[in-house]
Design a protein around this motif. Sequence first.
Motif, PDB file in Angstrom:
ATOM      1  N   ALA A  38      39.965  54.408 -30.731  1.00  0.00           N
ATOM      2  CA  ALA A  38      39.924  54.963 -32.114  1.00  0.00           C
ATOM      3  C   ALA A  38      41.228  54.556 -32.725  1.00  0.00           C
ATOM      4  CB  ALA A  38      39.934  56.572 -32.042  1.00  0.00           C
ATOM      5  N   MET A  39      42.516  54.475 -32.140  1.00  0.00           N
ATOM      6  CA  MET A  39      43.697  54.380 -32.851  1.00  0.00           C
ATOM      7  C   MET A  39      43.735  52.747 -33.332  1.00  0.00           C
ATOM      8  SD  MET A  39      47.426  54.899 -30.944  1.00  0.00           S
ATOM      9  CE  MET A  39      47.373  53.412 -29.864  1.00  0.00           C
ATOM     10  N   HIS A  40      43.229  51.878 -32.380  1.00  0.00           N
ATOM     11  CA  HIS A  40      43.399  50.712 -32.524  1.00  0.00           C
ATOM     12  C   HIS A  40      42.353  49.793 -33.606  1.00  0.00           C
ATOM     13  CE1 HIS A  40      46.469  50.160 -29.597  1.00  0.00           C
ATOM     14  NE2 HIS A  40      45.514  50.472 -28.659  1.00  0.00           N
ATOM     15  N   GLN A  41      41.265  50.872 -33.837  1.00  0.00           N
ATOM     16  CA  GLN A  41      40.108  50.325 -34.518  1.00  0.00           C
ATOM     17  C   GLN A  41      40.661  50.034 -35.980  1.00  0.00           C
ATOM     18  OE1 GLN A  41      36.911  53.224 -34.039  1.00  0.00           O
ATOM     19  NE2 GLN A  41      36.055  51.423 -33.007  1.00  0.00           N
ATOM     20  N   ALA A  42      41.493  50.663 -36.314  1.00  0.00           N
ATOM     21  CA  ALA A  42      41.873  50.416 -38.119  1.00  0.00           C
ATOM     22  C   ALA A  42      42.485  48.830 -37.924  1.00  0.00           C
ATOM     23  CB  ALA A  42      42.982  51.512 -38.391  1.00  0.00           C
ATOM     24  N   TYR A  43      42.916  48.358 -36.828  1.00  0.00           N
ATOM     25  CA  TYR A  43      43.622  47.076 -37.050  1.00  0.00           C
ATOM     26  C   TYR A  43      42.638  45.914 -36.349  1.00  0.00           C
ATOM     27  CZ  TYR A  43      47.392  50.384 -37.373  1.00  0.00           C
ATOM     28  OH  TYR A  43      48.362  51.254 -37.676  1.00  0.00           O
ATOM     29  N   GLY A  44      41.710  46.196 -35.890  1.00  0.00           N
ATOM     30  CA  GLY A  44      40.551  45.395 -35.473  1.00  0.00           C
ATOM     31  C   GLY A  44      40.847  44.818 -34.211  1.00  0.00           C
ATOM     32  N   GLY A  45      41.913  45.317 -33.454  1.00  0.00           N
ATOM     33  CA  GLY A  45      42.267  44.953 -32.074  1.00  0.00           C
ATOM     34  C   GLY A  45      43.430  45.620 -31.692  1.00  0.00           C
ATOM     35  N   VAL A  46      43.760  45.478 -30.359  1.00  0.00           N
ATOM     36  CA  VAL A  46      44.781  46.315 -29.556  1.00  0.00           C
ATOM     37  C   VAL A  46      46.160  45.699 -30.316  1.00  0.00           C
ATOM     38  CG1 VAL A  46      45.919  46.964 -27.617  1.00  0.00           C
ATOM     39  CG2 VAL A  46      43.568  46.366 -27.464  1.00  0.00           C
ATOM     40  N   VAL A  47      47.062  46.876 -30.717  1.00  0.00           N
ATOM     41  CA  VAL A  47      48.269  46.567 -31.220  1.00  0.00           C
ATOM     42  C   VAL A  47      49.172  46.874 -29.814  1.00  0.00           C
ATOM     43  CG1 VAL A  47      50.142  47.337 -32.723  1.00  0.00           C
ATOM     44  CG2 VAL A  47      47.686  47.211 -33.266  1.00  0.00           C
ATOM     45  N   PRO A  48      49.909  46.032 -29.410  1.00  0.00           N
ATOM     46  CA  PRO A  48      50.353  46.256 -28.161  1.00  0.00           C
ATOM     47  C   PRO A  48      51.623  47.412 -28.336  1.00  0.00           C
ATOM     48  CG  PRO A  48      50.409  43.779 -28.465  1.00  0.00           C
ATOM     49  CD  PRO A  48      49.850  44.569 -29.579  1.00  0.00           C
ATOM     50  N   GLU A  49      52.302  47.200 -29.412  1.00  0.00           N
ATOM     51  CA  GLU A  49      53.601  48.400 -29.175  1.00  0.00           C
ATOM     52  C   GLU A  49      52.814  49.976 -29.444  1.00  0.00           C
ATOM     53  OE1 GLU A  49      56.631  48.108 -28.758  1.00  0.00           O
ATOM     54  OE2 GLU A  49      57.470  50.228 -29.526  1.00  0.00           O
ATOM     55  N   LEU A  50      51.771  49.931 -30.304  1.00  0.00           N
ATOM     56  CA  LEU A  50      51.058  51.209 -30.372  1.00  0.00           C
ATOM     57  C   LEU A  50      50.616  51.672 -28.813  1.00  0.00           C
ATOM     58  CD1 LEU A  50      49.340  51.035 -33.888  1.00  0.00           C
ATOM     59  CD2 LEU A  50      51.456  51.923 -33.268  1.00  0.00           C
ATOM     60  N   ALA A  51      49.918  50.749 -28.265  1.00  0.00           N
ATOM     61  CA  ALA A  51      49.247  50.923 -26.908  1.00  0.00           C
ATOM     62  C   ALA A  51      50.463  51.366 -25.983  1.00  0.00           C
ATOM     63  CB  ALA A  51      48.684  49.939 -26.314  1.00  0.00           C
ATOM     64  N   SER A  52      51.544  50.918 -25.760  1.00  0.00           N
ATOM     65  CA  SER A  52      52.964  51.386 -24.957  1.00  0.00           C
ATOM     66  C   SER A  52      53.025  52.764 -25.319  1.00  0.00           C
ATOM     67  CB  SER A  52      53.860  50.561 -25.072  1.00  0.00           C
ATOM     68  OG  SER A  52      53.622  49.141 -24.981  1.00  0.00           O
ATOM     69  N   ARG A  53      53.298  52.982 -26.677  1.00  0.00           N
ATOM     70  CA  ARG A  53      53.539  54.397 -27.079  1.00  0.00           C
ATOM     71  C   ARG A  53      52.739  55.521 -26.460  1.00  0.00           C
ATOM     72  NH1 ARG A  53      56.789  53.766 -32.766  1.00  0.00           N
ATOM     73  NH2 ARG A  53      58.097  51.741 -32.270  1.00  0.00           N
ATOM     74  N   ASP A  54      51.548  55.164 -26.914  1.00  0.00           N
ATOM     75  CA  ASP A  54      50.400  56.135 -26.611  1.00  0.00           C
ATOM     76  C   ASP A  54      50.275  56.352 -24.895  1.00  0.00           C
ATOM     77  OD1 ASP A  54      48.486  57.776 -28.142  1.00  0.00           O
ATOM     78  OD2 ASP A  54      47.144  56.785 -26.789  1.00  0.00           O
ATOM     79  N   HIS A  55      50.485  55.260 -24.155  1.00  0.00           N
ATOM     80  CA  HIS A  55      50.551  55.401 -22.682  1.00  0.00           C
ATOM     81  C   HIS A  55      51.562  56.591 -22.399  1.00  0.00           C
ATOM     82  CE1 HIS A  55      47.346  52.574 -21.630  1.00  0.00           C
ATOM     83  NE2 HIS A  55      48.197  51.639 -22.396  1.00  0.00           N
TER      84      HIS A  55
END
Length: 336
Positions: A38-55
Amino acid sequence: MLVLGIESSCDETGVALVETQGSAVPRLLSHALHSQIAMHQAYGGVVPELASRDHIRRVLPLTQSVLGESGRDLDEVDVVAYTRGPGLAGALLVGAGVACALGVALGKPVLGVHHLEGHLLSPFLSADPPEFPFVALLVSGGHTQLMAVEAVGRYEILGETIDDAAGEAFDKSAKLLGLPYPGGPWLAKLAEQGDSQAFKLPRPLLHSGDLDFSFAGLKTAVLTQARRLGDDLESRKSDLAASTQAAIVEVLLKKSLAALDRTGLGRLVVAGGVGANRSLREQLNAACARRNVRVHYPELALCTDNGAMIAMAAAMRMQAGLEAASARYAFDVKPR
Ligand code: KG4
Ligand code: ZN
């Protein structure tokens, strides 16, 4: 032996607890998952920096919930396993760092696991686990491989994609059809209402005589078809989705059968996110039933990334004597 597994290679944070008892297939005690889709959906793909922070935000609460659910204490854990790669470097470092910190705190060994070995062994988490040897079709967002699997740790690659992975073919085609990320499940859903014969799309390398795959050309063909349809695309979307899915599934099916023929093995294991695809399952089931070949899948919920498969792979590698569990905490990750 109690194994805690942590998965953080891409956009799912997964934690799980698996228990081994002698040489029996290890048992899953509990697992917890947080999807970042749901978080990445707005960008149409995985945003690596956001992924790390959420992990970082999710991994300890998930660990606590797994321990709570299984009624175990953290200090009962014997081994901490994490996904070492492949995946996004920053995302992998979160799991690796947390696993090693837990290992240091507990004075217990830490084990880096190959993400694909996790997928490969995930059917052992099901109620009806496979027996070795088998042919494995590994179909995820980043990989498409056929393997001959002799035993834990004894894998021979029979063929693989020379460009895009099957999941990528689903995702990129879905994007061309204006579907949300990740497109695979959306395209599959839309395909259910469409005519799979409506458009003639290429089946790359279908008759190449080897067990390699190629999906990059298919994406181009879908784009060409979509452009040709122009304003009619909207009304023909489900037909194009169904035709795309049929092309991908036919190639996966035929090459899997060819791998069974070549190896003479009577068992097929399908793993990775695309293994959740219903059409693929139906066609593999039908073709394998005709040949007396048994097919094994992970449970649907464990097809895509999760911590259970990482804990399972670590547990099975320990059981097989492939890992000398040492308490060294110099961790590394292997994005590629
Ligand atoms: O194994 P996975 O969770 O992550 C990787 O390690 O790559 O696989 C994710 C991939 C994505 O490409 C997603 O679109 C695809 O699996 N996928 C599907 C379905 N469910 C997930 N593709 C087709 N049909 C599905 N039902
Ligand atoms: Zn995966």
